[in-house]
Design a protein around this motif. Structure first.
Motif, short mmCIF file in Angstrom:
data_model
loop_
_atom_site.label_atom_id
_atom_site.label_comp_id
_atom_site.label_asym_id
_atom_site.label_seq_id
_atom_site.Cartn_x
_atom_site.Cartn_y
_atom_site.Cartn_z
N GLU A 281 0.78 -1.15 0.00
CA GLU A 281 0.12 -0.06 -0.02
C GLU A 281 0.96 1.23 0.06
O GLU A 281 0.21 2.34 -0.37
CB GLU A 281 -0.84 0.04 1.17
CG GLU A 281 -1.85 -0.91 1.13
CD GLU A 281 -3.13 -0.91 2.14
OE1 GLU A 281 -3.36 0.34 2.43
OE2 GLU A 281 -3.70 -2.06 2.55
N ILE A 282 2.05 1.15 0.21
CA ILE A 282 3.19 2.17 0.19
C ILE A 282 4.26 1.71 -0.28
O ILE A 282 4.61 0.61 -0.52
CB ILE A 282 3.38 2.87 1.59
CG1 ILE A 282 3.87 1.62 2.38
CG2 ILE A 282 2.22 3.44 2.33
CD1 ILE A 282 4.68 2.21 3.92
N ASP B 232 5.64 8.60 2.30
CA ASP B 232 4.45 7.86 1.12
C ASP B 232 3.48 7.62 2.25
O ASP B 232 2.17 7.89 1.89
CB ASP B 232 5.01 6.77 0.45
CG ASP B 232 4.06 6.58 -0.50
OD1 ASP B 232 3.45 7.34 -1.19
OD2 ASP B 232 3.61 5.21 -0.75
N GLU C 72 1.67 10.88 3.28
CA GLU C 72 1.09 11.62 1.97
C GLU C 72 -0.36 10.78 1.52
O GLU C 72 -1.26 11.41 1.42
CB GLU C 72 1.90 11.71 0.91
CG GLU C 72 1.33 12.19 -0.48
CD GLU C 72 2.31 12.20 -1.54
OE1 GLU C 72 2.00 12.30 -2.76
OE2 GLU C 72 3.59 12.18 -1.16
N LYS C 73 -0.48 9.53 1.66
CA LYS C 73 -1.52 8.64 1.50
C LYS C 73 -2.45 8.54 2.65
O LYS C 73 -3.58 7.91 2.46
CB LYS C 73 -1.18 7.25 0.88
CG LYS C 73 -0.45 7.22 -0.49
CD LYS C 73 -0.14 5.99 -0.83
CE LYS C 73 0.63 5.83 -2.15
NZ LYS C 73 1.40 4.60 -2.47
N LYS D 58 -2.05 7.01 5.35
CA LYS D 58 -2.13 5.89 5.98
C LYS D 58 -1.82 5.70 7.39
O LYS D 58 -1.97 4.88 8.10
CB LYS D 58 -1.33 4.96 5.02
CG LYS D 58 -1.59 4.59 3.63
CD LYS D 58 -2.98 3.87 3.75
CE LYS D 58 -3.29 3.65 2.20
NZ LYS D 58 -4.76 2.66 2.00
#
Length: 758
Positions: A709-710, A721, A724-725, A727
């Motif tokens: 997922e990252i 990452d 940013e997402k 998560k």
């Protein structure tokens, strides 16, 4: 068959029970053999043999150790005054020390020198009445150890004046006038001492000292007085380049009979100011490029009055005995302190580094190869600390246990060598790049210093431990030697007879019990406790019996030649040593209240010691003599074979796990280690704590990575990452960023501009 057995039994009873028959058939022939078999001892060997005290080593050597005695020894604890000194003066000193700078400058800074003098670091053993601290052996050891985790050079500088040197000799043998003159000056730091023993052609062989002192008349302070004309050349003398007072060992001669009829008086010690005419100091060695002062001293036709002999004229010729009796400070306190410090530093830093350094996407502490090395570090560090405290306890009981201090010196310095080697293996490139952030390299380079001094380790293992232990600890041999040396031969035989009978019974009993214990897996051996450590007491009791029996067999087989059978005697010495080291671990576990979390460390160190005991027995039996003798010994010691192994992998993994985690177990294991942000250990601790706080966030990050997922090549890119997402949350992000920044600081090494090398 039964009649034959009865006849043999009757014959034995008659031979041993009827004194006249026994004297003629057994005692006189054995006495005659014994006199011939006695090892020829030089005077220095005799002095060394007779010096010191027997303590727990006597219990272990004689085959039936009373474990309650071990438990009842009152372990020394630090007084409030000692703790205050450690918490304040020692802490302040450590904050002043920059080991990288010390090594580059090859000396301590002037502010550090002055602080050492002002705060009485050179007066730890000097009595309060003379201005010293009068600290216990444990406090002395603890102070040196804590300093050594920050700077080995500073620790050596502190330890030398507080071990074998002028202050120690003055306290035991100095005249009242000498004590009142020198001790206050040494306590205040007005005088800095060193002691000169080693000559180019006389290291371990003190009897070969070429340095001389000739009794003669000469001029001193405008008057003709009786004194000594000295000539010497010494090397390897720590603090000599800066010392203001020199302790000197030399051979004293009186060719003109000015003091009496004895012309060869023997080894003598004197105290000489280094500014006295003819005394030369200042030249330096570079021991492993360390920053402590070490060098040479020479003297040519130096005249001193007789009252400069330590203890005065009455102590002339007693120098070697004086030195041997005082060696416990160096062998039992200072050098074990340095080795224990190596353990504490290596355990604390290696555990943390293994948790923080990553390879193939996981912490290197997860690799079993690294765990194996960590387990050695942890198990040996626990044993080092246990042995340090137990040995200091003996010295604090006003004893000078020569065999035990020799064991401590040899085995603890060797354990320190193993520990620092493993620590360097774990740190790899981080460990070999020099600079302020390298907290291991100077310790690594300085380890051979401890190995070499106070008797090189080869000498200590092969000649001293069993050589002294076999005679001093044995319940009968010393008395038998005295009977054999009796001027009246017939009287000597009569004194020898009951000793021989007791000796035979003693040896037969130990052999029989060793066999029974081996055959029954030590089930009937004595143990003072139940639970997890009970079996270890039983195994140690079994090996104690076997050691006593094998020692008697070796002495019977080789007689005086045994001292030249260094490989064989060293192996028996190894058994005695590991019995003592294991006893120290059991004593520590008892004294600290059976800390359940410490059991993996206890198990690792004890099972290693038992394995090494069995290995030493195996090698001794394989080399001791012909097939018949080897078969007898193997039947007694290992009738079912040698089944002792190194600790299981599960134990090693448990030790490694504790070392890589924040917690009380790790703190207890490494409590002597000074943590300082200026030398890399501070950042290491901060990073480990940050990783501990971010543990949950790291798990989330790793899960996201596994599930793809990252994305990112580095941990920092993965964190960004994930942020940013969305998560991970803001709190998790902050924890991860802090932990990762600190982790990068930990794995970084020092780099330098090219002009810095110019």
């Amino acid at each position: 068959m039964s009649w034959l057995f009865i006849l043999i039994l009757v014959a034995i009873i008659v031979v041993f029970g009827v004194r006249d028959i026994r004297m003629n058939i057994i005692t006189r022939p054995v006495f005659k053999w014994f006199k011939k078999a006695l090892p020829p001892l030089s005077q220095t060997e005799r002095d060394a043999m007779e010096a010191g005290d027997i303590w727990w080593d006597g219990e272990l050597f004689r085959g039936n150790p009373n474990w309650h005695t071990l438990h009842q020894y009152a372990t020394t604890t630090l007084s409030s005054e000692e703790r205050e000194f450690i918490d304040n003066q020692v802490a302040n000193l450590c904050a002043m020390l920059d080991d990288d700078e010390i090594t580059r400058n090859q000396d301590l800074s002037e502010p550090v020198w002055q602080y050492l003098k002002d705060q009485g670091f050179f007066a730890l053993i000097i009595p309060k009445e003379h201005g010293g601290h009068e600290f216990s052996a444990l406090a002395n050891s603890t102070i040196v150890a804590k300093i050594a985790t920050k700077s080995l050079s500073a620790a050596v500088t502190v330890m030398v004046p507080n071990s074998l040197g002028p202050a120690e000799l003055l306290l035991h043998y100095g005249t009242l006038e000498q004590q009142s003159h020198w001790l206050p000056k040494l306590a205040k730091g007005e005088e800095l001492p060193c002691f000169a023993l080693t000559a180019p052609d006389a290291g371990s062989d003190a009897g070969a000292i070429p340095d001389t002192g000739i009794v003669c008349k000469g001029e001193y302070q405008g008057e003709e007085v009786l004194g000594l004309r000295l000539n010497w050349s010494k090397r390897y003398i720590t603090l000599a380049p800066k010392a203001t007072v020199l302790g000197l060992a030399f051979k004293m001669f009186d060719p003109d009979g000015l003091l009496g009829h004895t012309k060869n008086i023997g080894i003598t010690c004197a105290l000489i100011p280094t500014d006295h005419p003819g005394v030369k100091t200042g030249m330096r060695h570079k021991p492993m490029n360390m920053g402590f002062l070490n060098g040479t001293t020479t003297g040519e036709d130096v005249f001193i009055p007789l009252d400069w002999i330590i203890g005065g004229e009455v102590q002339a010729g007693n120098g070697w005995r004086m030195l041997v009796e005082c060696l416990s400070a160096g062998r039992g306190i200072s050098l074990p302190a340095l080795s224990t410090a190596t353990g504490h530093l290596s355990a604390r830093t290696s555990g943390a580094y293994a948790a923080l350094r990553q390879q193939f996407g996981v912490a290197i502490g997860e690799f079993e190869g690294v765990q194996e090395a960590l387990a050695r570090i942890g198990g040996l560090t626990y044993q080092l600390e246990a042995t340090r405290v137990l040995t200091a306890t003996a010295i604090d009981q006003k004893l000078s246990p020569s065999v035990i201090t020799a064991i401590a010196k040899y085995h603890m310095t060797e354990m320190g060598r193993q520990v620092i080697n493993d620590a360097l293996d774990i740190h790899a490139g981080k460990g070999i790049q020099m600079g302020p952030s390298n907290y291991l390299a100077h310790c690594y380079m300085g380890t051979p210093v401890s190995i070499t001094v106070e008797g090189a380790n080869i000498l200590t293992r092969n000649l001293m431990i069993f050589g002294q232990g076999a005679i001093r600890c044995h319940p009968y041999v010393l008395d038998e030697m005295a009977a054999a040396a009796h001027e009246d031969g017939e009287k000597g035989v009569k004194e020898f007879d009951p000793l021989l009978c007791q000796h035979i019974l003693y040896s037969a009993s130990n052999g029989a019990m060793a066999f029974v214990h081996a055959l029954t897996c030590s089930y009937f051996a004595r143990t003072p406790v139940g639970g997890a450590t009970a079996q270890y007491y039983r195994y140690l009791g079994r090996f104690s019996r076997a050691l006593a029996f094998c020692s008697d067999i070796a002495m019977l087989r080789f007689g005086g030649e045994l001292k030249r059978k260094e490989m064989l005697s060293a192996r028996l010495g190894d058994v005695l040593s590991h019995l003592y080291l294991a006893s120290a671990v059991l004593k520590r576990f008892e004294d600290e209240g059976h800390q359940h979390a410490d059991l993996p460390f206890v198990q690792y160190s004890l099972e290693r010691s038992l394995y090494l005991c069995a290995k030493a027995f195996d090698e001794f039996i394989a080399n001791v003599g012909g097939l018949a003798l080897r078969s007898l010994l193997r039947l007694v010691v290992f009738p079912l074979g040698n089944h002792f192994k190194m600790p299981k992998d599960e134990v090693a993994k448990a030790v490694a796990k504790h070392m890589t985690q924040v917690g009380v177990v790790r703190e207890r294991l490494t409590h002597l280690c000074v943590v300082d942000e200026n030398n890399g250990t501070g950042v290491l601790e901060e990073a480990l704590e940050a990783q501990h706080q971010a543990a949950s966030a790291y798990k989330s990050l790793n899960k996201l990575k596994r599930e793809k997922e990252i994305r990112g090549l580095t941990v920092s890119e993965l964190i960004e990452d994930a942020k940013e997402k969305e998560k991970i949350g803001e709190e998790e992000y902050d924890l991860l960023i802090k932990a990762e920044e600190l982790r990068q600081q930990v794995i970084a090494v020092n780099v330098f501009d090219a002009d810095e090398f110019a």
